[in-house]
Design a protein around this motif. Structure first.
Motif, mmCIF file in Angstrom:
data_model
loop_
_atom_site.group_PDB
_atom_site.id
_atom_site.type_symbol
_atom_site.label_atom_id
_atom_site.label_comp_id
_atom_site.label_asym_id
_atom_site.label_seq_id
_atom_site.Cartn_x
_atom_site.Cartn_y
_atom_site.Cartn_z
ATOM 1 N N ASP A 130 38.601 29.829 38.353
ATOM 2 C CA ASP A 130 39.975 29.405 38.594
ATOM 3 C C ASP A 130 40.740 30.522 39.293
ATOM 4 O O ASP A 130 40.511 31.710 39.036
ATOM 5 N N GLU A 131 41.645 30.140 40.169
ATOM 6 C CA GLU A 131 42.402 31.146 40.928
ATOM 7 C C GLU A 131 43.261 32.010 40.016
ATOM 8 O O GLU A 131 43.411 33.209 40.248
ATOM 9 N N ARG A 132 43.791 31.416 38.964
ATOM 10 C CA ARG A 132 44.605 32.191 38.031
ATOM 11 C C ARG A 132 43.753 33.196 37.252
ATOM 12 O O ARG A 132 44.222 34.279 36.905
ATOM 13 N N THR A 133 42.500 32.851 36.993
ATOM 14 C CA THR A 133 41.606 33.783 36.309
ATOM 15 C C THR A 133 41.331 35.007 37.166
ATOM 16 O O THR A 133 41.383 36.146 36.692
ATOM 17 N N VAL A 134 41.037 34.784 38.446
ATOM 18 C CA VAL A 134 40.766 35.910 39.345
ATOM 19 C C VAL A 134 42.007 36.773 39.513
ATOM 20 O O VAL A 134 41.928 38.011 39.516
ATOM 21 N N ALA A 135 43.170 36.141 39.636
ATOM 22 C CA ALA A 135 44.418 36.912 39.762
ATOM 23 C C ALA A 135 44.697 37.717 38.490
ATOM 24 O O ALA A 135 45.172 38.858 38.555
ATOM 25 N N SER A 136 44.381 37.137 37.329
ATOM 26 C CA SER A 136 44.576 37.866 36.072
ATOM 27 C C SER A 136 43.626 39.057 35.984
ATOM 28 O O SER A 136 44.025 40.143 35.531
ATOM 29 N N TRP A 137 42.391 38.897 36.419
ATOM 30 C CA TRP A 137 41.449 40.020 36.417
ATOM 31 C C TRP A 137 41.906 41.117 37.367
ATOM 32 O O TRP A 137 41.753 42.295 37.069
ATOM 33 N N ARG A 138 42.462 40.718 38.506
ATOM 34 C CA ARG A 138 42.973 41.728 39.440
ATOM 35 C C ARG A 138 44.119 42.525 38.815
ATOM 36 O O ARG A 138 44.157 43.760 38.934
ATOM 37 N N ASP A 139 45.034 41.845 38.135
ATOM 38 C CA ASP A 139 46.149 42.548 37.501
ATOM 39 C C ASP A 139 45.657 43.441 36.359
ATOM 40 O O ASP A 139 46.146 44.562 36.183
ATOM 41 N N ARG A 140 44.695 42.942 35.577
ATOM 42 C CA ARG A 140 44.136 43.762 34.508
ATOM 43 C C ARG A 140 43.451 45.012 35.062
ATOM 44 O O ARG A 140 43.607 46.121 34.534
ATOM 45 N N ALA A 141 42.660 44.822 36.120
ATOM 46 C CA ALA A 141 41.976 45.964 36.728
ATOM 47 C C ALA A 141 42.968 46.957 37.313
ATOM 48 O O ALA A 141 42.775 48.183 37.224
ATOM 49 N N GLY A 142 44.048 46.463 37.922
ATOM 50 C CA GLY A 142 45.060 47.364 38.459
ATOM 51 C C GLY A 142 45.761 48.162 37.379
ATOM 52 O O GLY A 142 46.008 49.363 37.539
ATOM 53 N N ALA A 143 46.083 47.518 36.251
ATOM 54 C CA ALA A 143 46.707 48.245 35.145
ATOM 55 C C ALA A 143 45.756 49.282 34.560
ATOM 56 O O ALA A 143 46.174 50.395 34.207
#
Length: 402
Positions: free
Chosen positions: A92-105
């Motif tokens: 899901d696109e929201r899952t990938v975006a959430s992983w990107r934000d988690r990785a950035g933090a």
């Protein structure tokens, strides 16, 4: 697809993340034991709290396989758009975006713990900003690079380009410095940079004995170089180089020691800006996957910058920028960055309160106050009947209940 793979547990490499524990952040003290091997949980013998092996990492709370998460984050770090990852892995696109934000933090925590921990000797620093066009409008990204090791040391994302952008960026640069030294800072023609550099590189010095405030003194060997480019029809026709602070001899020494060229320039930070635009999909010009939130650009910047420092071998250096700066002795894997745990500050007991000790104990129970307002009519009638009944009873007889 389930994640059945369990990693080996090693209590001697763990620390207690409980901020209220007196043994928090201490590794190898013998206070951490294995609580549950199946669920990968540890327990602290001091405070009795249990915590997961993924506590404090990017993988905390995620149920997808670790290998899949690492592959997706690696693709994001190399500039792969979110829509392409969604199509390739069926996520899901929201899952990938959430992983990107988690990785950035997570990368921000690693950047602050490894790079911005006051262990660097600054010699030559270049700073510049990028104009980011997003769906929500124009944003600005300020970046700073250490030239002798090509290490990315600071980054700020903001809605507008004002004084606060320059101050925040230069404060991060100052946090990397180990001590007062001779440092050259090269910037472009933006007028907010010179005063921001002076404000950042100041130290408190006690000039008089006794009570009184300390005075702020600028580093005596601080050098500020400025490059102003004049363009005509999108082509550079004139370059003006000015030394705003310092002496020419010190300037030549800094340029020679850092390998930053023969004269004042900002070419290294401009080359890093191109790398950031290439590998951060939201910065690609004339694209259809532009970002809409400021946080997405900020987390993407930390993801690219942190992996650039620790995981990517620089072509000219033959090693990573973090290895060239002496911050690490090996090339980090992306999984190592995502699983890196930042230990909290050591526990400090509270100081003894000042003043006289109390002679009277504290009153824990509050005093019961009478209800405010008029009593109800039913209660007043009930009290009058009880008083009349007591008056009719002989002496020594107790009144019946009810």
């Amino acid at each position: 697809m389930e994640n059945n793979h369990t990693e080996p547990m090693e209590p001697s490499e763990q620390f207690c993340p409980n901020l209220a524990c007196c043994a928090r952040g201490q590794i190898g003290q013998g206070n951490i034991i294995i609580h549950d091997r199946k669920r990968q949980r540890y327990r602290c013998k001091i405070c009795g709290r249990t915590f997961s092996a993924r506590r404090g990492t990017m993988l905390e709370g995620l149920r997808k396989p670790t290998e899949l998460i690492v592959i997706v984050v690696t693709l994001l770090a190399y500039g792969c758009p979110v829509q392409a990852i969604v199509k390739a892995f069926g996520l899901d696109e929201r899952t990938v975006a959430s992983w990107r934000d988690r990785a950035g933090a997570q990368c921000q925590r690693v950047q602050e713990a490894v790079v911005q921990s006051g262990k660097l000797s600054l010699t030559h620093v270049q700073a510049d900003e990028i104009r980011v066009k997003t769906r929500a409008g124009i944003m600005w990204m300020g970046l700073a690079l250490l030239i002798e090791s090509r290490l990315w040391i600071a980054g700020v994302v903001q809605q507008c380009r004002d004084r606060s952008l320059a101050d925040r960026l230069l404060r991060q640069v100052r946090a990397c410095a180990q001590s007062v030294s001779q440092v050259l800072v090269c910037v472009d023609g933006w007028g907010a940079y010179p005063k921001a550099i002076v404000r950042a590189f100041r130290e408190k010095v006690k000039m008089t004995s006794g009570k009184g405030r300390c005075s702020l003194q600028v580093w005596p060997q601080l050098l500020i170089g400025q490059v102003i480019k004049k363009q005509r029809k999108h082509r550079t026709v004139e370059v003006k180089r000015t030394l705003l602070r310092g002496e020419e001899s010190a300037l030549r020494a800094c340029l020679h020691d850092s390998g930053g060229g023969q004269e004042i320039n900002t070419s290294f930070i401009e080359r890093f800006n191109a790398t950031m635009r290439e590998r951060l999909a939201a910065l690609t010009r004339r694209c259809r996957h532009a970002s809409q939130r400021l946080e997405a650009v900020q987390w993407g910047m930390y993801l690219i910058g942190c992996t650039y420092n620790l995981c990517w071998v620089h072509q000219q250096l033959g090693r990573t920028p973090a290895m060239a700066a002496g911050l690490t002795d090996h090339i980090w894997r992306v999984k190592e960055v995502l699983c890196y745990k930042v230990a909290p500050a050591p526990f400090e007991p509270s100081k003894r309160p000042r003043g006289r000790p109390r002679t009277r104990p504290h009153i824990d129970e509050p005093t019961v106050k009478a209800p405010r307002g008029r009593p109800s009519r039913y209660l007043s009638i009930l009290r009058r009947l009880q008083e009349e009944r007591r008056a009719t009873l002989p002496l020594g007889t107790s009144s019946p209940t009810g």
